[in-house]
Design a protein around this motif. Structure first.
Motif, PDB file in Angstrom:
ATOM      1  N   PHE A  39      18.697  33.268 -10.734  1.00  0.00           N
ATOM      2  CA  PHE A  39      20.061  32.786 -10.902  1.00  0.00           C
ATOM      3  C   PHE A  39      20.653  32.519  -9.530  1.00  0.00           C
ATOM      4  N   GLU A  40      21.372  31.403  -9.411  1.00  0.00           N
ATOM      5  CA  GLU A  40      22.088  31.074  -8.183  1.00  0.00           C
ATOM      6  C   GLU A  40      23.451  30.512  -8.540  1.00  0.00           C
ATOM      7  N   ASN A  41      24.464  30.881  -7.761  1.00  0.00           N
ATOM      8  CA  ASN A  41      25.794  30.299  -7.873  1.00  0.00           C
ATOM      9  C   ASN A  41      26.143  29.696  -6.525  1.00  0.00           C
ATOM     10  N   TRP A  42      26.481  28.422  -6.524  1.00  0.00           N
ATOM     11  CA  TRP A  42      26.844  27.681  -5.317  1.00  0.00           C
ATOM     12  C   TRP A  42      28.280  27.207  -5.452  1.00  0.00           C
ATOM     13  N   SER A  43      29.061  27.384  -4.414  1.00  0.00           N
ATOM     14  CA  SER A  43      30.435  26.906  -4.389  1.00  0.00           C
ATOM     15  C   SER A  43      30.670  26.206  -3.055  1.00  0.00           C
ATOM     16  N   GLY A  44      31.081  24.948  -3.127  1.00  0.00           N
ATOM     17  CA  GLY A  44      31.324  24.187  -1.901  1.00  0.00           C
ATOM     18  C   GLY A  44      30.105  24.084  -1.008  1.00  0.00           C
ATOM     19  N   GLY A  45      28.919  24.027  -1.613  1.00  0.00           N
ATOM     20  CA  GLY A  45      27.686  23.909  -0.837  1.00  0.00           C
ATOM     21  C   GLY A  45      27.168  25.219  -0.268  1.00  0.00           C
ATOM     22  N   ALA A 110      40.555  25.878 -12.677  1.00  0.00           N
ATOM     23  CA  ALA A 110      39.776  24.871 -13.395  1.00  0.00           C
ATOM     24  C   ALA A 110      38.849  24.200 -12.396  1.00  0.00           C
ATOM     25  N   LEU A 111      37.583  24.104 -12.754  1.00  0.00           N
ATOM     26  CA  LEU A 111      36.570  23.514 -11.876  1.00  0.00           C
ATOM     27  C   LEU A 111      35.683  22.568 -12.669  1.00  0.00           C
ATOM     28  N   ARG A 112      35.132  21.623 -11.963  1.00  0.00           N
ATOM     29  CA  ARG A 112      34.072  20.778 -12.526  1.00  0.00           C
ATOM     30  C   ARG A 112      32.841  21.009 -11.664  1.00  0.00           C
ATOM     31  N   GLY A 113      31.711  20.981 -12.295  1.00  0.00           N
ATOM     32  CA  GLY A 113      30.484  21.188 -11.552  1.00  0.00           C
ATOM     33  C   GLY A 113      29.293  20.831 -12.403  1.00  0.00           C
ATOM     34  N   GLU A 114      28.175  21.417 -12.044  1.00  0.00           N
ATOM     35  CA  GLU A 114      26.972  21.206 -12.843  1.00  0.00           C
ATOM     36  C   GLU A 114      26.182  22.491 -12.888  1.00  0.00           C
ATOM     37  N   ALA A 115      25.381  22.590 -13.913  1.00  0.00           N
ATOM     38  CA  ALA A 115      24.472  23.720 -14.069  1.00  0.00           C
ATOM     39  C   ALA A 115      23.080  23.158 -14.281  1.00  0.00           C
ATOM     40  N   GLU A 116      22.114  23.799 -13.644  1.00  0.00           N
ATOM     41  CA  GLU A 116      20.715  23.395 -13.797  1.00  0.00           C
ATOM     42  C   GLU A 116      20.003  24.503 -14.559  1.00  0.00           C
ATOM     43  N   PHE A 117      19.187  24.094 -15.516  1.00  0.00           N
ATOM     44  CA  PHE A 117      18.434  25.030 -16.331  1.00  0.00           C
ATOM     45  C   PHE A 117      16.966  24.622 -16.354  1.00  0.00           C
ATOM     46  N   VAL A 118      16.087  25.596 -16.219  1.00  0.00           N
ATOM     47  CA  VAL A 118      14.665  25.379 -16.427  1.00  0.00           C
ATOM     48  C   VAL A 118      14.243  26.285 -17.578  1.00  0.00           C
ATOM     49  N   VAL A 119      13.633  25.697 -18.589  1.00  0.00           N
ATOM     50  CA  VAL A 119      13.172  26.445 -19.756  1.00  0.00           C
ATOM     51  C   VAL A 119      11.678  26.682 -19.633  1.00  0.00           C
ATOM     52  N   VAL A 127      18.626  29.399 -13.706  1.00  0.00           N
ATOM     53  CA  VAL A 127      20.006  28.981 -13.960  1.00  0.00           C
ATOM     54  C   VAL A 127      20.673  28.837 -12.602  1.00  0.00           C
ATOM     55  N   VAL A 128      21.146  27.620 -12.292  1.00  0.00           N
ATOM     56  CA  VAL A 128      21.841  27.367 -11.026  1.00  0.00           C
ATOM     57  C   VAL A 128      23.192  26.752 -11.377  1.00  0.00           C
ATOM     58  N   ASP A 129      24.265  27.420 -10.977  1.00  0.00           N
ATOM     59  CA  ASP A 129      25.627  26.904 -11.168  1.00  0.00           C
ATOM     60  C   ASP A 129      26.120  26.337  -9.855  1.00  0.00           C
ATOM     61  N   ARG A 130      26.693  25.128  -9.901  1.00  0.00           N
ATOM     62  CA  ARG A 130      27.235  24.486  -8.705  1.00  0.00           C
ATOM     63  C   ARG A 130      28.658  24.003  -8.994  1.00  0.00           C
ATOM     64  N   SER A 131      29.582  24.351  -8.098  1.00  0.00           N
ATOM     65  CA  SER A 131      30.951  23.829  -8.235  1.00  0.00           C
ATOM     66  C   SER A 131      31.471  23.450  -6.859  1.00  0.00           C
TER      67      SER A 131
END
Length: 131
Positions: A39-45, A110-119, A127-131
């Protein structure tokens, strides 16, 4: 799964993960993850949180659960990128606590971003969350 299609089972898995997240259901989230999930969470790079394995993910998820009085992650689009499923995400939440050097409890975000998932093998292995 081909480059152009998303397997219904993968879509259902992501929907289960997001529903559990929205319900603050850490056990429900864990049920969707491989034992060695990354799991990774990225905010502002910047990488702001990371974990390897279900136990480490549980620790992060339990901590995050205490930060918000409410939260909702909504997948607005989902597309394959190689072996990764990339979701456009709209997120909103209300802080339950004052953030050090940041906004006070009660602040709505409120944020917009993307999430990456590998199954892998019917569970989420990344699971990688980016905002």
């Amino acid at each position: 799964m081909t480059q152009q299609t998303i397997a219904p089972s993968a879509l259902a898995l992501i929907e289960r993960y997001v529903a559990a997240y929205n319900d603050f259901d850490v056990d429900g989230m864990l049920e969707t993850l491989t034992s060695d999930v990354r799991f990774e969470n990225w905010s502002g790079g910047q990488l702001t949180a990371a974990s390897d394995g279900r136990d480490a993910f549980r620790v992060l998820a339990e901590q995050a659960r205490t930060l918000f009085a409410e939260r909702e992650q909504r997948v607005t689009a989902l597309a394959p990128r190689g072996d990764t499923l990339v979701a456009a995400v709209a997120w909103r939440g209300q802080l339950a606590v004052d953030l050090p050097g940041g906004p006070p409890a009660g602040t709505r975000l409120a944020l917009r971003g993307e999430a990456e998932f590998v199954v892998r093998d019917g569970q989420l292995a990344l699971v990688v969350d980016r905002s």
